[in-house]
Design a protein around this motif. Structure first.
Motif, PDB file in Angstrom:
ATOM      1  N   ALA A  56       0.830  -1.206   0.000  1.00 43.04           N
ATOM      2  CA  ALA A  56       0.000   0.000   0.000  1.00 43.04           C
ATOM      3  C   ALA A  56       0.861   1.251   0.000  1.00 43.04           C
ATOM      4  N   ARG A  57       1.910   1.247   0.798  1.00 45.71           N
ATOM      5  CA  ARG A  57       2.798   2.412   0.856  1.00 45.71           C
ATOM      6  C   ARG A  57       3.437   2.674  -0.509  1.00 45.71           C
ATOM      7  N   ARG A  58       3.846   1.630  -1.184  1.00 49.27           N
ATOM      8  CA  ARG A  58       4.475   1.795  -2.497  1.00 49.27           C
ATOM      9  C   ARG A  58       3.485   2.262  -3.563  1.00 49.27           C
ATOM     10  N   LEU A  59       2.194   2.069  -3.294  1.00 51.95           N
ATOM     11  CA  LEU A  59       1.170   2.527  -4.226  1.00 51.95           C
ATOM     12  C   LEU A  59       0.649   3.919  -3.867  1.00 51.95           C
ATOM     13  N   GLY A  60       1.230   4.526  -2.853  1.00 52.95           N
ATOM     14  CA  GLY A  60       0.886   5.904  -2.525  1.00 52.95           C
ATOM     15  C   GLY A  60      -0.120   6.099  -1.422  1.00 52.95           C
ATOM     16  N   PHE A  61      -0.501   5.033  -0.728  1.00 49.39           N
ATOM     17  CA  PHE A  61      -1.420   5.170   0.398  1.00 49.39           C
ATOM     18  C   PHE A  61      -0.654   5.562   1.658  1.00 49.39           C
ATOM     19  N   ARG A  62      -1.345   6.232   2.566  1.00 52.14           N
ATOM     20  CA  ARG A  62      -0.760   6.548   3.868  1.00 52.14           C
ATOM     21  C   ARG A  62      -0.887   5.327   4.764  1.00 52.14           C
ATOM     22  N   VAL A  63       0.245   4.812   5.244  1.00 52.96           N
ATOM     23  CA  VAL A  63       0.294   3.663   6.134  1.00 52.96           C
ATOM     24  C   VAL A  63       1.330   3.964   7.213  1.00 52.96           C
ATOM     25  N   PRO A  64       1.032   3.729   8.486  1.00 56.15           N
ATOM     26  CA  PRO A  64       2.038   3.955   9.528  1.00 56.15           C
ATOM     27  C   PRO A  64       3.294   3.128   9.272  1.00 56.15           C
ATOM     28  N   GLU A  65       4.435   3.679   9.636  1.00 55.63           N
ATOM     29  CA  GLU A  65       5.706   2.961   9.456  1.00 55.63           C
ATOM     30  C   GLU A  65       5.666   1.633  10.197  1.00 55.63           C
ATOM     31  N   LEU A  66       6.156   0.581   9.540  1.00 51.30           N
ATOM     32  CA  LEU A  66       6.237  -0.740  10.133  1.00 51.30           C
ATOM     33  C   LEU A  66       7.686  -1.062  10.474  1.00 51.30           C
ATOM     34  N   VAL A  67       7.902  -1.714  11.626  1.00 53.90           N
ATOM     35  CA  VAL A  67       9.243  -2.094  12.046  1.00 53.90           C
ATOM     36  C   VAL A  67       9.223  -3.519  12.585  1.00 53.90           C
ATOM     37  N   ALA A  68      10.388  -4.145  12.583  1.00 54.35           N
ATOM     38  CA  ALA A  68      10.564  -5.431  13.259  1.00 54.35           C
ATOM     39  C   ALA A  68      10.913  -5.124  14.709  1.00 54.35           C
ATOM     40  N   LEU A  69      10.043  -5.524  15.621  1.00 47.31           N
ATOM     41  CA  LEU A  69      10.153  -5.119  17.024  1.00 47.31           C
ATOM     42  C   LEU A  69      10.561  -6.315  17.877  1.00 47.31           C
ATOM     43  N   ASP A  70      11.780  -6.276  18.376  1.00 45.08           N
ATOM     44  CA  ASP A  70      12.289  -7.386  19.180  1.00 45.08           C
ATOM     45  C   ASP A  70      11.774  -7.276  20.611  1.00 45.08           C
ATOM     46  N   LEU A  71      11.289  -8.379  21.133  1.00 44.38           N
ATOM     47  CA  LEU A  71      10.710  -8.394  22.483  1.00 44.38           C
ATOM     48  C   LEU A  71      11.428  -9.407  23.362  1.00 44.38           C
ATOM     49  N   ASP A  72      11.913  -8.944  24.519  1.00 46.32           N
ATOM     50  CA  ASP A  72      12.442  -9.827  25.545  1.00 46.32           C
ATOM     51  C   ASP A  72      11.277 -10.217  26.451  1.00 46.32           C
ATOM     52  N   PRO A  73      10.961 -11.509  26.577  1.00 46.94           N
ATOM     53  CA  PRO A  73       9.801 -11.931  27.377  1.00 46.94           C
ATOM     54  C   PRO A  73       9.850 -11.480  28.822  1.00 46.94           C
ATOM     55  N   VAL A  74      11.012 -11.089  29.310  1.00 49.10           N
ATOM     56  CA  VAL A  74      11.117 -10.653  30.704  1.00 49.10           C
ATOM     57  C   VAL A  74      10.261  -9.421  30.963  1.00 49.10           C
ATOM     58  N   ILE A  75       9.959  -8.658  29.900  1.00 44.92           N
ATOM     59  CA  ILE A  75       9.113  -7.475  30.056  1.00 44.92           C
ATOM     60  C   ILE A  75       7.749  -7.858  30.630  1.00 44.92           C
ATOM     61  N   GLY A  76       7.298  -9.056  30.347  1.00 44.25           N
ATOM     62  CA  GLY A  76       5.972  -9.472  30.803  1.00 44.25           C
ATOM     63  C   GLY A  76       5.885  -9.882  32.256  1.00 44.25           C
ATOM     64  N   LEU A  77       6.998 -10.029  32.937  1.00 46.08           N
ATOM     65  CA  LEU A  77       6.975 -10.549  34.297  1.00 46.08           C
ATOM     66  C   LEU A  77       6.260  -9.621  35.267  1.00 46.08           C
ATOM     67  N   GLY A  78       6.292  -8.336  34.998  1.00 46.74           N
ATOM     68  CA  GLY A  78       5.670  -7.386  35.921  1.00 46.74           C
ATOM     69  C   GLY A  78       4.254  -7.017  35.568  1.00 46.74           C
ATOM     70  N   GLU A  79       3.676  -7.645  34.548  1.00 43.02           N
ATOM     71  CA  GLU A  79       2.313  -7.293  34.130  1.00 43.02           C
ATOM     72  C   GLU A  79       1.285  -7.979  35.023  1.00 43.02           C
ATOM     73  N   PRO A  80       0.362  -7.190  35.607  1.00 43.48           N
ATOM     74  CA  PRO A  80      -0.637  -7.790  36.514  1.00 43.48           C
ATOM     75  C   PRO A  80      -1.737  -8.566  35.786  1.00 43.48           C
ATOM     76  N   ASP A  81      -2.012  -8.216  34.523  1.00 41.70           N
ATOM     77  CA  ASP A  81      -3.062  -8.888  33.762  1.00 41.70           C
ATOM     78  C   ASP A  81      -2.506 -10.219  33.250  1.00 41.70           C
TER      79      ASP A  81
END
Length: 271
Positions: A56-81
């Protein structure tokens, strides 16, 4: 390839969608909407997001920038949900990040008009990728900086859930009767004349090249990630031919023809 960043803080879940994406901060100091490999829809949702978004971006549509987002699972240890914690702990490694757009508003066809040319471009593109998730119930479009932004393409390209039927999907019609822009009399013929010649083998291959190998590895029936990418290219390339003739629009739905796109001003507004 997608720019690679690392998530440094999980901010909050975004419960509008079924996949439970989350707002995160990354090491480039920017906010992203993260979509997880551990979500119920699986990695193919992320593949669809990348190929459709980058195309879509190459065809001229507005699309939010996409990135490869690396996640360390340790971030989830403090989540109450517990649901969020399980999602974070089950999504270690490469996930998808979509640049968060501050001040963006959800598209509402009763508040924001779209001219037939622009409406036709969006409907034609959705027909190309068989996006079944741009209905009036869930438009998956934002309005920001005076224009439409396309988001959430994870439900597109349904054929990649059963590659044996991909050839048949290439020629199937597209049901746009519930499309969020159907009421604006989309000019799909004009869109086809503009966009179809631009959907070349090279253009689709560029979009498919942005998909991380790890999301394409071990796909049944394919020996390598590049072989999977080739299948996407072949299906989309064939679908681009004559797809505008197979778009099913409502025949008797309420219509609103707008000369230009923009916010609708009602009589008495602002008094």
């Amino acid at each position: 390839m997608l720019t690679e960043v690392t998530a440094t803080r999980y901010v909050t879940p975004l419960r509008e969608g079924g996949s439970l994406p989350g707002l995160v901060e990354a090491d480039d100091l920017l906010p992203y909407v993260m979509k997880f490999t551990g979500a119920g829809q699986g990695r193919k949702t992320l593949v669809a997001e990348v190929i459709c978004g980058q195309l879509a971006r190459r065809l001229g549509f507005r699309v939010p920038e996409l990135v490869a987002l690396d996640l360390d699972p340790v971030i989830g240890l403090g989540e109450p949900d517990p649901e969020v914690q399980g999602l974070l702990k089950g999504s270690g490694g490469t996930n998808l990040g979509m640049r968060f757009l501050p001040r963006a508003l959800g598209f509402d066809p009763l508040a924001y008009a779209v001219d037939p040319v622009q409406a036709g471009r969006v409907v034609w593109f959705d027909a190309l990728v068989n996006n079944v998730d741009r209905s009036w119930r869930n438009p998956n479009m934002l309005v920001r900086d005076g224009g439409l932004w396309l988001i959430d393409h994870g439900a597109s390209m349904i054929w990649h859930h059963n590659w044996r039927g991909a050839a048949a999907w290439a020629t199937k019609p597209y049901d746009a009767t519930d499309h969020a822009l159907a009421r604006f009399e989309p000019d799909v013929a004009a869109a086809a004349a503009e966009l179809a010649p631009r959907v070349t083998e090279e253009l689709i291959a560029e979009a498919a090249a942005d998909v991380p190998d790890v999301w394409l590895a071990d796909e049944p029936g394919f020996d390598t990630p590049d072989a999977v990418r080739r299948a996407y290219v072949e299906t989309l390339l064939e679908r681009a031919t004559g797809i505008h003739e197979r778009i099913e629009l409502p025949k008797a739905a309420p219509r609103a023809t707008a000369r230009t796109s923009g916010w609708i001003m009602y009589e008495g507004a602002g008094r």
